[in-house]
Design an enzyme around this catalytic site. Structure first.
Site, PDB file in Angstrom:
ATOM      1  N   SER A 198       4.737  23.224  75.705  1.00 48.16           N
ATOM      2  CA  SER A 198       6.055  23.817  75.501  1.00 48.16           C
ATOM      3  C   SER A 198       6.424  23.959  74.030  1.00 48.16           C
ATOM      4  CB  SER A 198       7.101  22.951  76.193  1.00 48.16           C
ATOM      5  OG  SER A 198       7.133  21.664  75.607  1.00 48.16           O
ATOM      6  N   SER A 228       2.169  19.112  75.452  1.00 52.44           N
ATOM      7  CA  SER A 228       2.997  20.163  74.844  1.00 52.44           C
ATOM      8  C   SER A 228       2.830  20.340  73.344  1.00 52.44           C
ATOM      9  CB  SER A 228       4.469  19.911  75.153  1.00 52.44           C
ATOM     10  OG  SER A 228       4.734  20.284  76.478  1.00 52.44           O
ATOM     11  N   LYS A 270      11.149  21.460  66.542  1.00 53.59           N
ATOM     12  CA  LYS A 270      11.305  21.930  67.929  1.00 53.59           C
ATOM     13  C   LYS A 270      12.773  21.841  68.348  1.00 53.59           C
ATOM     14  CE  LYS A 270       9.058  21.401  72.485  1.00 53.59           C
ATOM     15  NZ  LYS A 270       8.112  20.582  73.283  1.00 53.59           N
TER      16      LYS A 270
END
Lengths: 478, 478
Positions: free
Chosen positions: A142, A166, A67
């Site tokens: 996210s 997330s 990420k």
């Protein structure tokens, strides 16, 4: 089956048996990225060559997407925000160091909601990521880029971060396995903070075994992070026994009220039946403070975020902007213009919310009260885990929604994390795994939660479920 | 005219002399090249986390205990949020509601009395960087070397009633802290910084008046002068029927006045909240007790002990303890030479004078206790006159030679042979007939004058005791 469609544990054994090489696996993944990522946009930064450590023992040379909020040394790390454009940290996150030691091949930085603020990966400076199961839909957020990269076979596995769901919510939307470990199980050093007391790094994988394997690689105490727990790390793969006989599992009634999609509810009930057949015992329980979780979360998370994001001012690193090209200007104008141009709408909204709730005169009414409710929510779970080995819920009340559908309505967007937020507030581990598909072909996720540091129990239950269903075998066709 | 009472409270920031910073391993050495002592952590780069330096906790506990405070067993940090170019994270990690120490006092001499000045609290925090405003390049530069240097802030009760009392408090506090060996307490280097809160009220009133805060007072003199000015300014305002505004003021050293810096309306809202990156923890009672037991002797205790053990006067003992090095040196000498009063006279007299004129401290002087004892012994046994002894000390400081060497090289040994002395005495008697008359008529004290004259003629080398006896014998027997 193509190499990039295999699980990590399969790939690892193929490489061990010398039937495949790390290079050919990376090449297959890279080809998938080149072929699909223009459509999916799972990546914020794609690396042409694998980022790897030459000195590693190379036991796990698996291509992995990281990420974009987890620091990789000398590599663009931007939280998918304009304000961090050009930032290349001079250090690795501890998890990145650990992965490189294990032989991992990093494919690049996965796209995300800017600063992890969102539930759809639509707020990225690099544009939205699309759901591989339906390009009209969001992948969730996210960690949408991380989830989509795994689902679209543009990575074998991925790391995400989970502040309010997330990892789990996008895993659910993309039909893969996502784990938020116990707070403190995995070092946060090098994770660009959203809300420090809630953030946790965790694996996004194609099946439960991969999740256990990846957690093995990243878990453990870190002297650089005083919030990381100084506890021994078990071998999580040993928990994949298939035995769940007589385990007591609670079903919180507060998770099955209005707002839940009937299709989602139906699949969860079916999943319960599968586990019952393997010997688990189910009982309805109550987590009475559930209804306050979203409100509590948005006060605490934004308060911490407003403080964590104050350092982005254009002075030391990242973007710097001056008003109307005036270079001789008071520094405060430079700060303002940098933050004005550098942050997106959602980031600005959360900074203002958090600043407000911490301000003198409002602190007691908002922040302090939210802290107290957080304790009540944690107490709910402590009570439940006195009697139950695990709690089972849907991961999300709905399947993946359409791009733009909730983007203009922050409140409805915030509610898509309603089932995942409590685990962050309580600091407990929680995993989402596929438990079926909706009529229009979108994945549905099942969430398993346990007491702190009992990830083994989660893996035990999740793996048993997985071995008795076929959902994880269903592949995206692109 | 009405009678006014002054109310003063002081906030002292003390830079600790730990080798490394409070939350990272960077060196705290003073005076290095700008930004040469920084790392991603003290620069607050994204993703980095603080880890507490345990030495800082130990020092802070020492300070709290020396100031008779209670120690909070819960160690917790908070964030103090504000923007400033020298503050890389845009928040300072400090302690808000649980300072390490609280509710203590310091005994301060005011006039002939000892007054207990209350200590409200002492807490740990990190220092900010330093801005350098360079007119040549019309820019401001920032040096982050000081960022993360450990500080302890000591806040007093508003117990001081005059600028002189505040001055006495500060000097007593500094001495107390120096004895703990936790800081060099050097105001010039910024190791000890002081802010003062001052208000006035009519005598007999119990309510506090509107206060002003004087910031960045960088010398003891500045503390006293600025407070004197500020009190006079406030009285003048009230007398002329105007109101005092609550504000922060700066001391203009050049003009010797205080000037407004910012008003209450512009005051910061620091938005304190618990630092989520540092887990609160408990200090064991035994550890506090151990620290308490191992505290070095305080200046006041040392003074009392000196009076009791060495039969020194209050004055002498006080002079000795004003400097810990001097006090320790005195004791070392006394152990080897059992005449405390004589040692004290030399230490507080000639030795201190040499140090003062050379503006050095004892550690830098090339003088051992053995040297000083040797010197005292030479004087006591009549080898050197008192005067010559002082000259030898001076040369010792200049050259570092041994005492014996100096006496030999410079011919300092006293002249005691009768022939030489008789010759000198004859000259002196011949030159001072009126003095001889006085002595003959019974004023024996006038002998001293003749001894002095004789000393002069021998450049101080004569044995004054012997010469006195010889003069008396000669005049009175004639």
């Amino acid at each position: 089956m193509k190499l990039n469609e295999l699980t990590a544990h399969k790939i690892i054994s193929l490489i061990k048996e010398k039937k495949e090489t790390a290079e050919s696996v990376f090449l297959a993944v890279k080809q998938a990225i080149d072929a699909f990522d223009k459509r999916i946009n799972a990546y914020a930064h794609i690396s042409e060559k694998p980022i790897k450590s030459e000195s590693s023992t190379k036991e796990f040379p698996v291509p992995i997407a990281i990420k974009d909020n987890i620091c990789i040394k000398d590599y663009p790390t931007t939280c998918s925000s304009h304000i961090l454009e050009g930032f290349r940290p001079p250090y690795n996150a501890t998890v990145v160091d650990k992965l490189l030691e294990s032989g991992a091949r990093i494919t690049g930085h996965a796209n995300m909601d800017e600063f992890a603020f969102g539930s759809s990966t639509e707020t990225s400076f690099f544009g939205p990521t699309r759901n591989p199961w339906n390009l009209e839909c969001v992948p969730g957020g996210s960690s949408g880029g991380s989830a989509a990269s795994v689902a679209a076979h543009e990575a074998i596995w991925a790391l995400g971060s989970d502040t309010g769901g997330s990892i789990r919510q996008p895993a659910s939307f993309c039909g893969i396995v996502g784990l938020k470990p116990t707070y403190g199980r995995v070092s946060r050093y090098g994770l660009i903070a959203f809300a420090s007391s809630l953030d946790q790094i965790g694996p996004l994988t194609k099946d439960v075994e991969d999740s256990a394997l990846l957690l093995n690689l990243i878990a453990g105490h870190d002297e650089m992070d005083s919030t990381s727990a100084n506890l021994p790390v078990p071998d999580y793969t040993k928990a994949l026994t298939g035995d769940i006989k007589n385990l007591k599992i609670g079903i919180p009634k507060e998770y099955f009220v209005e707002g839940i999609d009937p299709e989602v509810k139906e699949k969860i009930i079916t999943a319960i039946e599968v586990l019952k057949k393997k010997g688990a015992q189910f009982k309805e329980i109550s987590l009475p403070h559930t209804e306050y979780a979203v409100a509590t979360y948005y006060i605490l998370a934004t308060a911490e975020a407003s403080s964590n994001l104050a350092r982005f001012d254009g002075a030391q690193y990242g973007l710097r902007c001056y008003p109307k090209d005036k270079r001789r200007t008071p520094i405060i104008d430079m700060y303002e213009e940098t933050r004005n141009q550098g942050f997106g709408q959602e980031a600005k909204r959360r900074i203002m919310l958090g600043t407000y709730s911490l301000s003198s005169g409002y602190y007691d009414a908002y922040y302090l009260r939210a802290q107290k409710v957080r304790t009540l929510i944690k107490n709910d779970f402590d009570e439940a885990f006195k009697e139950f080995d695990a709690i089972l819920t849907p991961t999300s009340p709905t399947t993946a929604f359409k791009l733009g559908e909730k983007a203009s309505d922050p409140l409805s967007m915030y509610l898509s994390d309603i089932y995942t937020i409590s685990a962050n507030l309580a600091g407990i581990p929680a995993l989402s795994l596929p438990c079926g598909f909706s009529n229009d072909g979108l994945p549905i996720g099942l969430q398993i939660m346990t007491k702190p540091f009992d990830e083994e129990m989660i893996f035990r239950i999740a793996h048993t479920y997985e071995q008795n269903t076929d959902w994880h075998k269903k592949k995206v066709t692109l | 005219m009405k009678q006014y009472e002054t109310v003063i409270g002081l906030e002292v920031h003390l830079q600790l002399n730990t080798k490394t910073k409070i939350f990272c391993g960077c060196s705290t050495e003073f005076g290095k090249n700008p930004n040469s002592q920084t790392c991603p952590i003290c620069l607050g780069l994204p993703g980095t986390l603080p880890v507490l330096n345990k030495k800082v906790l130990e020092y802070a506990m020492k300070i709290g205990l020396a100031l008779n405070c209670e120690i909070n067993s819960l160690v917790k940090f908070d964030r103090k949020n504000y923007y400033y170019p020298d503050l890389p994270k845009a928040y300072q990690i400090s302690q808000y509601d649980f300072p390490i120490a609280h509710t203590g006092y310091l005994n301060v001499k005011t006039g002939n009395e000892i007054k207990k000045i209350g200590i409200t609290r002492a807490h740990m925090e990190e220092d900010a960087g330093k801005l350098i405003h360079d007119p040549k390049i019309k820019s401001s530069l920032v040096d982050y070397n000081r960022t993360g240097t450990p500080l302890v802030e000591i806040v007093s009760e508003p117990d001081m009633r005059s600028a002189q009392e505040a001055y006495n408090y500060l000097t007593t506090l500094k001495l107390c802290l120096q004895y703990l060996d936790v800081s060099d307490c050097d105001m010039e280097k910024g190791s000890l910084r002081c802010d003062a809160n001052v208000s006035i009220r009519e005598k007999g009133q119990t309510e506090l008046g509107t206060k002003t805060e004087l910031k960045n007072l960088n010398s003891f003199k500045a503390v006293k002068s600025s407070l004197e000015f500020e009190v006079a300014r406030q009285i003048k305002l009230v007398e002329s029927g105007e109101r005092i505004i609550q504000e922060t003021r700066l001391w203009d050293e050049h003009k010797q006045i205080t000037v407004s810096m910012r008003s209450k309306e512009e005051a910061h809202d620091y938005r304190y909240f618990p630092e989520p990156d540092l887990v609160p923890f408990m200090v064991e009672k035994e550890e506090v007790e151990k620290t308490k037991k191992n505290l070095p002797e305080s200046p006041s205790k040392k003074q009392n002990r000196f009076i009791a053990n060495y039969e020194l006067s209050d004055y002498d003992a006080n002079v000795l303890v004003q400097d810990k090095e001097i006090a320790d040196f005195f004791e070392e000498c006394t152990k080897k030479y059992n005449s405390p009063k004589k040692v004290c006279n030399w230490v507080t007299g000639a030795l201190k004078q040499e140090l003062n004129t050379r503006k050095i401290d004892l550690l830098k002087a090339k003088l051992s206790s053995d040297d000083l004892i040797a010197l005292i012994d030479k004087v006591e046994t009549g080898v050197l006159s008192n005067l010559a002894g002082k000259d030898v000390l001076k040369i010792k400081f200049d050259t570092g030679k041994t005492i014996d060497q100096i006496i030999n090289d410079h011919g300092f040994a006293q002249v005691s042979d009768d022939e030489t002395l008789e010759k000198v005495i004859k000259e002196v008697i011949d030159e001072n007939p009126s003095i001889i008359e006085q002595i003959k008529s019974g004023k024996e004290s006038a002998v001293g004058f003749l001894v002095g004259q004789s000393m002069k003629k021998t450049q101080g080398k004569a044995n004054p005791k012997k010469i006195g006896e010889m003069i008396k014998r000669r005049i009175l027997n004639d």
